[in-house]
Design an enzyme around this catalytic site. Structure first.
Site, mmCIF file in Angstrom:
data_model
loop_
_atom_site.group_PDB
_atom_site.id
_atom_site.type_symbol
_atom_site.label_atom_id
_atom_site.label_comp_id
_atom_site.label_asym_id
_atom_site.label_seq_id
_atom_site.Cartn_x
_atom_site.Cartn_y
_atom_site.Cartn_z
ATOM 1 N N HIS A 154 -15.275 -1.669 -53.327
ATOM 2 C CA HIS A 154 -13.969 -1.554 -53.791
ATOM 3 C C HIS A 154 -13.212 -0.269 -52.999
ATOM 4 O O HIS A 154 -13.882 0.915 -52.786
ATOM 5 C CB HIS A 154 -13.965 -1.432 -55.253
ATOM 6 C CG HIS A 154 -15.013 -0.354 -55.725
ATOM 7 N ND1 HIS A 154 -16.409 -0.753 -55.958
ATOM 8 C CD2 HIS A 154 -15.017 0.820 -56.023
ATOM 9 C CE1 HIS A 154 -17.110 0.342 -56.219
ATOM 10 N NE2 HIS A 154 -16.191 1.257 -56.300
ATOM 11 N N MET A 155 -11.819 -0.417 -52.700
ATOM 12 C CA MET A 155 -11.256 0.617 -52.053
ATOM 13 C C MET A 155 -10.413 1.255 -53.321
ATOM 14 O O MET A 155 -9.493 0.499 -53.648
ATOM 15 C CB MET A 155 -10.254 0.036 -50.970
ATOM 16 C CG MET A 155 -9.737 1.181 -49.968
ATOM 17 S SD MET A 155 -8.731 0.426 -48.567
ATOM 18 C CE MET A 155 -9.888 -0.353 -47.785
ATOM 19 N N HIS A 156 -10.699 2.358 -53.555
ATOM 20 C CA HIS A 156 -9.800 3.020 -54.279
ATOM 21 C C HIS A 156 -8.426 3.555 -53.785
ATOM 22 O O HIS A 156 -8.475 3.736 -52.619
ATOM 23 C CB HIS A 156 -10.443 4.343 -54.944
ATOM 24 C CG HIS A 156 -11.379 4.412 -55.514
ATOM 25 N ND1 HIS A 156 -11.816 4.293 -57.054
ATOM 26 C CD2 HIS A 156 -12.922 4.189 -55.134
ATOM 27 C CE1 HIS A 156 -12.880 4.163 -57.501
ATOM 28 N NE2 HIS A 156 -13.976 4.097 -56.258
ATOM 29 N N VAL A 210 -20.275 0.858 -59.125
ATOM 30 C CA VAL A 210 -19.980 -0.838 -59.099
ATOM 31 C C VAL A 210 -20.535 -1.200 -57.840
ATOM 32 O O VAL A 210 -19.801 -0.773 -56.857
ATOM 33 C CB VAL A 210 -18.668 -1.255 -59.467
ATOM 34 C CG1 VAL A 210 -18.547 -2.609 -59.521
ATOM 35 C CG2 VAL A 210 -18.320 -0.625 -60.983
ATOM 36 N N ARG A 238 -5.704 -2.232 -61.662
ATOM 37 C CA ARG A 238 -5.751 -0.861 -61.930
ATOM 38 C C ARG A 238 -6.868 -0.391 -62.408
ATOM 39 O O ARG A 238 -7.873 -1.291 -63.110
ATOM 40 C CB ARG A 238 -4.687 -0.626 -63.194
ATOM 41 C CG ARG A 238 -3.190 -0.753 -62.628
ATOM 42 C CD ARG A 238 -2.231 -0.385 -63.513
ATOM 43 N NE ARG A 238 -0.886 -0.917 -63.143
ATOM 44 C CZ ARG A 238 -0.313 -0.212 -62.063
ATOM 45 N NH1 ARG A 238 -0.752 0.599 -61.079
ATOM 46 N NH2 ARG A 238 0.926 -1.048 -61.740
ATOM 47 N N ASP A 239 -7.433 0.894 -62.159
ATOM 48 C CA ASP A 239 -8.853 1.321 -62.693
ATOM 49 C C ASP A 239 -8.775 1.618 -64.091
ATOM 50 O O ASP A 239 -7.771 1.957 -64.507
ATOM 51 C CB ASP A 239 -9.025 2.530 -61.832
ATOM 52 C CG ASP A 239 -10.558 3.108 -61.975
ATOM 53 O OD1 ASP A 239 -11.513 2.936 -60.870
ATOM 54 O OD2 ASP A 239 -10.887 3.448 -62.918
HETATM 55 P P1 5GP Z 1 -17.039 3.726 -57.765
HETATM 56 O O1 5GP Z 1 -17.331 5.039 -58.695
HETATM 57 O O2 5GP Z 1 -18.051 2.810 -57.814
HETATM 58 O O3 5GP Z 1 -16.367 4.123 -56.456
HETATM 59 O O4 5GP Z 1 -15.706 3.228 -58.777
HETATM 60 C C1 5GP Z 1 -15.780 2.090 -59.894
HETATM 61 C C2 5GP Z 1 -14.547 2.272 -60.567
HETATM 62 O O5 5GP Z 1 -14.542 1.202 -61.219
HETATM 63 C C3 5GP Z 1 -14.458 3.676 -61.379
HETATM 64 O O6 5GP Z 1 -13.254 3.996 -60.882
HETATM 65 C C4 5GP Z 1 -14.287 2.754 -62.690
HETATM 66 O O7 5GP Z 1 -13.355 3.490 -63.589
HETATM 67 C C5 5GP Z 1 -13.964 1.472 -62.454
HETATM 68 N N1 5GP Z 1 -14.321 0.474 -63.354
HETATM 69 C C6 5GP Z 1 -15.401 0.139 -63.755
HETATM 70 N N2 5GP Z 1 -15.528 -0.774 -64.717
HETATM 71 C C7 5GP Z 1 -14.232 -1.413 -64.690
HETATM 72 C C8 5GP Z 1 -13.753 -2.330 -65.385
HETATM 73 O O8 5GP Z 1 -14.231 -3.097 -66.005
HETATM 74 N N3 5GP Z 1 -12.300 -2.610 -65.245
HETATM 75 C C9 5GP Z 1 -11.704 -1.840 -64.470
HETATM 76 N N4 5GP Z 1 -10.241 -2.114 -64.465
HETATM 77 N N5 5GP Z 1 -12.098 -0.712 -63.909
HETATM 78 C C10 5GP Z 1 -13.452 -0.624 -63.775
#
Ligand code: 5GP
Length: 112
Positions: free
Chosen positions: A98-100, A94, A27-28
């Protein structure tokens, strides 16, 4: 190495919803919808721009696993969105692909 590798290695806690040999879903930490899961390959690939034909199997596996997680989360029939943000303009923060998997409410289009 990113925080996601630490989650894969169980050095940082996360609420894991699915795991197999090649991928992990959790989970995010900052959910943008009632269901917001991140599905990642265990292989470190910084962005989609870095993916190569050698990653065909793992990327296909992610795409085929996402609907299973959506079903497990109870959002498959209502609908959900799969998102792969890539680099700055898309808001990637990050650098481990990663696929949301986002759902549980009506989602606007186009994204902001
Ligand atoms: P991006 O913006 O790179 O597509 O998405 C990165 C996602 O990783 C964000 O939605 C953020 O909330 C999530 N995220 C960042 N650090 C962590 C963490 O330590 N644990 C979890 N579960 N999610 C994280």
């Amino acid at each position: 190495m990113t925080i996601f590798t630490k989650i894969i290695n169980k050095e940082v806690p996360a609420e894991i919803v699915y795991e197999d040999e090649h991928c992990l879903a959790f989970r995010d930490i900052n959910p943008q919808a009632p269901t917001h899961v991140l599905l990642i390959p265990k292989k470190e690939i910084p962005t989609m721009n870095d993916a190569t034909p050698a990653d065909r199997t793992i990327l296909g596996h992610l795409l085929l696993t996402a609907p299973k997680i959506a079903a497990q989360e109870g959002i498959a029939e209502d609908g959900y969105r799969l998102v792969l943000n890539t680099n700055a303009s898309a808001g990637q923060t990050v650098f481990h692909i990663h696929m949301h998997i986002i759902g549980g409410r009506p989602l606007g289009w186009p994204p902001g």
